[in-house]
Design a protein around this motif. Sequence first.
Motif, PDB file in Angstrom:
ATOM      1  N   ILE A  26       0.817  -1.000   0.045  1.00  0.00           N
ATOM      2  CA  ILE A  26       0.066   0.112  -0.040  1.00  0.00           C
ATOM      3  C   ILE A  26       0.728   1.386   0.165  1.00  0.00           C
ATOM      4  N   LYS A  27       0.532   2.458  -1.045  1.00  0.00           N
ATOM      5  CA  LYS A  27       1.284   3.452  -0.909  1.00  0.00           C
ATOM      6  C   LYS A  27       0.348   4.593  -0.976  1.00  0.00           C
ATOM      7  N   LEU A  28      -0.632   4.483  -0.833  1.00  0.00           N
ATOM      8  CA  LEU A  28      -1.735   5.509  -0.564  1.00  0.00           C
ATOM      9  C   LEU A  28      -2.996   5.247   0.138  1.00  0.00           C
TER      10      LEU A  28
ATOM     11  N   MET B 145      -5.506   1.898  -1.037  1.00  0.00           N
ATOM     12  CA  MET B 145      -6.679   1.426   0.222  1.00  0.00           C
ATOM     13  C   MET B 145      -7.440   2.779   0.668  1.00  0.00           C
ATOM     14  N   VAL B 146      -8.520   2.019   0.578  1.00  0.00           N
ATOM     15  CA  VAL B 146      -9.773   3.314   0.862  1.00  0.00           C
ATOM     16  C   VAL B 146     -10.492   2.814   1.861  1.00  0.00           C
TER      17      VAL B 146
ATOM     18  N   LYS C  58      -3.495  -2.180  11.122  1.00  0.00           N
ATOM     19  CA  LYS C  58      -2.565  -3.125  11.763  1.00  0.00           C
ATOM     20  C   LYS C  58      -2.545  -4.324  11.128  1.00  0.00           C
ATOM     21  N   LYS C  59      -3.831  -4.900  10.553  1.00  0.00           N
ATOM     22  CA  LYS C  59      -4.004  -6.245  10.141  1.00  0.00           C
ATOM     23  C   LYS C  59      -3.496  -6.260   8.706  1.00  0.00           C
ATOM     24  N   PHE C  60      -3.608  -5.141   7.758  1.00  0.00           N
ATOM     25  CA  PHE C  60      -3.108  -5.328   6.461  1.00  0.00           C
ATOM     26  C   PHE C  60      -1.945  -4.526   6.073  1.00  0.00           C
ATOM     27  N   VAL C  61      -1.556  -3.550   6.698  1.00  0.00           N
ATOM     28  CA  VAL C  61      -0.309  -2.463   6.566  1.00  0.00           C
ATOM     29  C   VAL C  61       0.875  -2.619   7.349  1.00  0.00           C
ATOM     30  N   ILE C  62       0.310  -2.244   8.525  1.00  0.00           N
ATOM     31  CA  ILE C  62       1.518  -1.969   9.660  1.00  0.00           C
ATOM     32  C   ILE C  62       2.140  -3.345  10.323  1.00  0.00           C
TER      33      ILE C  62
END
Length: 271
Positions: free
Chosen positions: A3-5, A217-218, A267-271
């Motif tokens: 994810i970049k945005l 990601m939105v 936290k689940k998908f990005v961090i």
Amino acid sequence: MAIKLIAVDLDGTLLTSGNAISPETLRTLQVAHGMGIKVVLASGRPLSGVMPFETQLGLEGPEEYAVVFNGAVVQDLSGKVLMSQEMDYHDFEVMLRLQRLAHVNLHFETTERFWTLDRDLSVQMQINAALTDNEIRVRERKEIPQDFTFNKVGFTCPKDSDQIEKLWNSIPYWAFESYDIVRSLDNCIELNGIGASKGNALMNLAERLKISPEDVMVFGDQGNDVSMFENPSFKKIAMGNAIEDIKEKADFVTDDNDHNGIAKALKKFVI
């Protein structure tokens, strides 16, 4: 997928029911931004109504961006307009015709202020102006110049009124073919020029930033967020308090806006 945005709606998504960013959501978005991810607020509000929350998030300047007026305008946080879709005097006259279909207030939004011909203002219109730090200019029809342009229209009524429901059911089919029309609240209908939507604006911004749609990601919850959830490439996260249309189109349904839904999904998908 990297994810970049991250595009985040405000009301009902980023903001709690107390109109604030929760400490955990704030911290998590700041962590994402620190990882080099663009955090873009995507709102029906004008930039003036978005900037206080950009400041809280630590976002500022010409390298950070906001999607405002439901996608009719994209600006950097220095205020420069990168993309704008306006309506004109012909559209102004169309809006006045639509207003006659029910007993509702009508206001026109520009990047500077709100305009209306109504002398008696609904509480919802006053709330919209106050939340976005905008003045409302009340004018006679003859005072509106032929070169008048605006980015967005709002039809509102009191919360205990059935008039927005009446208007929604009375809008002719040709209007839906000529404008982007969404029901953002039970007592509010918002209207933009055709093609002006959060989804299209985000695609435009991602292209400018050379970010693939698959890396976007939105987050959203209401009718004016649906266009973001119709993009097959975006990673789509519905808030737990979202309308069913949003949830049905989402890749994942997180917790609601009062229980750190954004933070939990990041936290689940990005961090």
